[in-house]
Every structure is written in structure tokens, then in C-alpha cells.
Design an enzyme around this catalytic site. Structure first.
Site: not given
Length: 551
Positions: A216, A222, A278-279, A364, A395, A515
């Protein structure tokens, strides 16, 4: 003031509500009630405790609830102002009070002609303008009209993002791979670890590769580190021709100045809005890689699925409302049975990344320790969501769910039809879904184990207590529309949880501290001389140790 009112200014504290107090008493009465008893006393329970809406069928009969439980949970929803809170979100009120923003991911899938006002402006036309721009671009790439710097059509797409700019696109691509353009390669880079980028481009031809940089602000550490690495990689492959960048990079961002500075033509910048978290953004321009993979028509079908579930959530009575019921059931186990996790178990290989996507969406959003009014909570919020596809998980970790000491509510997701018919595979897969929910609910008693001729010393090991709750979610098959419905179902489930817990599900301050500290530590790791370290003794020692080994 409206946002504060809807945030719960006029509400009692959660633990002071009449419905909460009644549920505390009721939970004690329910603590020893077994699902065997509940089913024995109600022959129609398995048919009665079901809801179907928009092609999504929910069987919630294998939960440790009675009609009285459901009544009290619905009373809690009413007392918590859930209906008012839903209306506030859909109407564009700024219910994200810590960031003073509206919460309008629902506007991303609103049909043309809808009016949703934010700051006296209808935001829906802007949404469709971006969608049309995305569709035009996607068609050009998919049909070969968009070519790279050397004239070759694009065959490889690499999405660079992190968090909501990565998890949604990754999940959607994998979930809808059956519908994707198979002569194109799609890769996703999110981790700042060198290996993530190196492996993503290892076998790609730069002349046929397009990078989508999703940020954005176009400043995310990152994402921009990986984007600049991609830029350097491309320049090296193109012989240093700076003009080639514009043919191999597009941006999903709102920062035109930084996008242009990077070398991307702002005509190839796709925007979104601060009222989209964002999510919650996979159906915005963040989904550009998804549209490139499955095409504009399938993307629109996914949006239609989102919208169908939005309307169901907005209008259906709570007792027949899928997100409301599932949200309230999760509150029931989290706060009254001390369940700390929820397992999401899709019996569909295409949904392998779905639990990972839900981890960000749920944790979050509701991993909060203070209420909307800034008060410390004195009850549990934000259970841990996790899971793997069946039958692999059977399993692996199902042993813990069946016979462990922790109560782990489960959501089983399955489909009546497979997208890849191979003999008896699908019948066997679905048989396992039904068998697992039956085994979790009813278990196997000591008497049943002994009746099988089991030696006395082995009997305790083969007893299954049962009474382990689960939901079963079924749909016809995994289509783009159904994927949209499933994601929206969990989005709104999270909203229900957050409303009951009186937390802000739409901020994420908890990610900021780490951050900020990382930005301070990076130059301490990279400095030529010994830096003056002012951290705790552990962090100081780790920095020195890393510098020593780094040489």
C-alpha cells in the site's frame, strides 16, 4: 461519536451482561453432558441442528449444546449489540476506532449501482473502476498482447508481498488452481529470507516474467527489499536496460511517487483504500495475481460468492445465520470450556493453504487484550486457528484431538463432488470426514472395547472418551463462487467474535513493535565498526555473536 456508540460505549462489560452470567451457570450444568446423551434424547437432532444458505450447508449438531445453550448464546449476541454493529460496518461507519477508519471489505464485492458512503463519497464506483482496469490488464497478459522488453509474451508471474498481500493471493491461487491458466507459472515471494526469492526465480526466464509488487505504502520492509532484489535481477538479465523495468513490473499501491521512482509506469499501478485491511484484501487489487491466473470472469464469480455470504450475514435471522452461529459456538468453547485452539480441516487438497490464510484473518484480528474502550479483558479472546487437509492430518495430529487432554473444536470442510474424478477416491475421502466427526462425538466406551475381546490391560488405551465437538461444512464443489463464500463466512465469524469480546478486530498494533525494533537492529548488524548496543543482555549478546560469525 457514532463509531464510539457502536463500539460499545453504551454496553455493559461483557462479564456483566445477563446473558454472560446465565451462560456461566449453564456451562457448569453442561460440563458433564455427553453428545451420546444429547443424540439419544433427540432422534431428529442431526437433521434439526443444521442450516443451509447460498449453497453452504452447516451441520452443528455435534456440538456440546442444547436448545437452551443456543438461546443463551443468541441472547448474548443481542445484548452485545451485534445487529447494530453489523449495520454500522455495512453502512461505512468508522468502527475501526483506533485508526479512525471505516471497515468496508464488503464494498469490494458490492454490485454496480450499490451506494456505500465514506466521508460523503460513494466508494462503489471507484471499486469497479479498479476491477475493470484489472480485467483489461489481465486479458492483455493472458492473451499475449502484453509483452516484455524483448517482445516475448509473459509466461511467469511473481507476486511480491507479505501478510495480507501474500497469504490471500497464495491461498486463492492454490484453491482455484483447477481453473487457472496452466501454460503460465505463478510464484509468490514474501519472506525476506534470501532463499524465498532465489527459489522463486531459479528456473524462470526474465524476458517472460512479470513481477507484481504489492505494498500500500510501497515502503514495507520485506516487500520492498524483495522488490529491489527483483529489479536488480531483471536488470542483470536485460543487460542493464532501465526502460525494461516498466514492461516487467506493475504495482498494487497507493503511493504513486514511490512507484514511479522505482521505475514502474503509474498507468500500471492498481490502487485500493484505507478502509480495506490487509487480511481482508484478497478480493481487491491485491488479487491481481488471482485474476491473472483464473481470468476476470472467474474472479467476478468469486466476488459474487463473497457478496452472497455478505448479504446472508447482513440479513438472515441470527438463529439461521451461518457466521453468527459459528462465531457464537467458538465463543462458547473459548470462554466457557477453556478451549484454546480451533482446528480447520479441509477435506480438499486444493484448500491446503486455507488454514494458514485463516491464521492471519482470525489471530491478527482478535488477538487482543484490551476492549474497544481500552480496558483490560478478563476473559479469553482469539483462539489459535490451525489445521491441515484430510486425510493427511489423520496420520499426524488427530491422535491429540481424539485422545489428548485438550478440547479442540474442529471445522470439517468437504464437497459433494470432486474436481478430479479418479475411481473411488472421493467416496473414500468423504467417508473419512463422516467417520471422524462420528468418532470425535461418540467415541468408544470401555464396555464396547471389552466386548471386542480386548485384554483388560489394553482396554484403557483403546477407550475413546468422545464428546469432542465439530462442525461439518459441505458444498457442491470448490468453485470460485464457493471459495468466496467460505472466506466471507470466516471473515464474518471473526466479526461476530470480536463484537462479543468487545475488541477492535480491524487494527493490528501488535505487529508494530517488532518491526520498529528490527529497523534499529539492522544497522547494528551491518555497521563496519562495533556498534554501541543498548538492548538487554540477551539481545546484545546475540547481535555480537551474529556479527562475529558473519565476519
Amino acid at each position: 461519536m457514532a463509531a464510539e456508540t457502536n463500539a460499545g460505549k453504551r454496553l455493559k462489560s461483557l462479564t456483566g451482561m445477563d446473558a454472560w452470567k446465565a451462560l456461566k451457570v449453564h456451562a457448569k450444568a453442561m460440563s458433564d453432558v455427553h453428545l451420546r446423551t444429547l443424540f439419544a434424547e433427540d432422534a431428529k437432532r442431526g437433521e434439526r441442528m443444521t442450516v443451509e444458505a447460498e449453497g453452504i450447508f452447516l451441520d452443528y449438531s455435534k456440538n456440546r449444546v442444547t436448545d437452551e445453550t443456543l438461546k443463551l448464546l443468541l441472547d448474548l449476541a443481542e445484548e452485545s449489540g451485534l445487529r447494530r454493529r453489523i449495520d454500522a460496518m455495512f453502512s461505512g461507519e468508522k468502527i475501526n476506532i483506533t485508526e479512525k477508519r471505516a471497515v468496508l471489505h464488503t464494498a469490494l464485492r458490492a454490485p454496480k449501482g450499490t451506494t456505500i458512503m465514506v466521508d460523503r463519497k460513494n466508494v462503489v464506483p471507484g471499486v469497479h473502476e479498479v476491477l475493470e482496469k484489472m480485467a483489461a490488464f489481465a486479458e492483455r497478459v493472458r492473451n499475449g498482447a502484453w509483452v516484455g522488453f524483448t517482445g516475448k509474451p509473459i509466461k511467469n508471474v511473481v507476486n511480491i508481498g507479505i501478510g495480507g498481500s501474500d497469504l490471500g493471493p497464495v491461498m486463492a491461487y492454490e484453491a482455484l488452481k483447477h481453473y487457472s491458466k496452466r501454460d503460465m507459472v505463478f510464484r509468490f515471494v514474501s519472506n525476506v529470507d534470501d532463499t524465498d526469492f532465489a527459489e522463486a526465480v531459479h528456473d524462470l526466464d526474465a524476458e517472460e516474467t512479470l513481477f507484481i509488487v504489492s505494498s500500500k505504502t510501497f515502503t514495507t520492509l520485506e516487500t520492498m527489499t524483495n522488490a529491489h532484489t527483483a529489479r536488480a535481477w531483471m536488470l542483470e538479465k536485460l543487460g542493464g536496460h532501465e526502460s525494461g523495468i516498466a514492461k516487467h513490473f506493475v504495482a498494487v499501491s497507493t503511493n504513486a511517487a514511490e512507484v514511479e521512482k522505482f521505475g514502474i509506469d503509474t498507468a500500471n499501478m492498481f490502487g485500493f483504500w484505507d478502509w480495506v485491511g490487509g487480511r481482508y484484501s484478497m478480493d481487491s487489487a491485491i488479487g491481481l495475481s488471482t485474476m491473472l491466473a483464473i481470468g476476470p470472469d472467474n474472479f467476478r464469480a468469486m466476488l459474487a460468492g463473497f457478496h452472497a455470504m455478505d448479504e446472508h450475514f447482513r440479513t438472515a435471522p441470527f438463529e439461521k445465520n451461518l457466521p453468527v452461529l459459528m462465531g457464537l459456538l467458538s465463543v462458547w468453547y473459548t470462554d466457557f470450556f477453556d478451549a484454546q485452539t480451533v482446528a480447520v480441516l479441509p477435506y480438499e487438497q486444493y484448500l491446503k493453504p486455507f488454514p494458514a490464510y485463516l491464521q492471519q484473518l482470525t489471530m491478527e484480528s482478535n488477538g487482543k487484550h484490551v476492549t474497544l474502550r481500552g480496558k483490560q479483558v478478563n476473559y479469553s479472546t482469539g483462539p489459535i486457528y490451525w489445521g491441515e487437509p484430510g486425510t493427511n492430518g489423520q496420520h499426524s495430529f488427530y491422535q491429540l484431538i481424539h485422545q489428548g487432554t485438550r478440547l479442540i473444536p474442529c471445522d470439517f470442510i468437504a464437497f459433494y463432488h470432486t474436481l478430479n474424478k479418479l475411481g473411488r477416491h472421493h467416496d473414500m475421502l468423504i467417508a473419512n470426514v463422516f467417520a471422524q466427526t462420528e468418532a470425535l462425538a461418540f467415541g468408544k466406551t470401555e464396555e464396547q472395547v471389552k466386548a471386542e475381546g480386548t485384554p483388560d490391560w489394553l482396554v484403557p488405551h483403546r477407550v475413546f472418551e468422545g464428546n469432542r465437538p465439530s462442525n461439518t461444512i459441505l458444498a457442491e464443489k470448490l468453485t470460485p463462487k464457493v471459495l468466496g463464500e467460505l472466506v466471507a463466512l470466516y471473515e464474518h465469524l471473526v466479526f461476530v467474535q470480536g463484537t462479543i469480546w468487545q475488541v477492535n478486530s480491524f487494527d493490528q498494533w501488535g505487529v508494530e513493535l517488532g518491526k520498529a525494533l528490527a529497523q534499529k537492529i539492522i544497522p547494528e548488524l551491518e555497521s563496519a565498526g562495533d556498534p554501541e548496543l543498548k538492548h538487554d543482555s540477551s539481545t546484545n549478546h546475540l547481535i555480537r555473536l551474529y556479527r562475529e560469525h558473519k565476519g
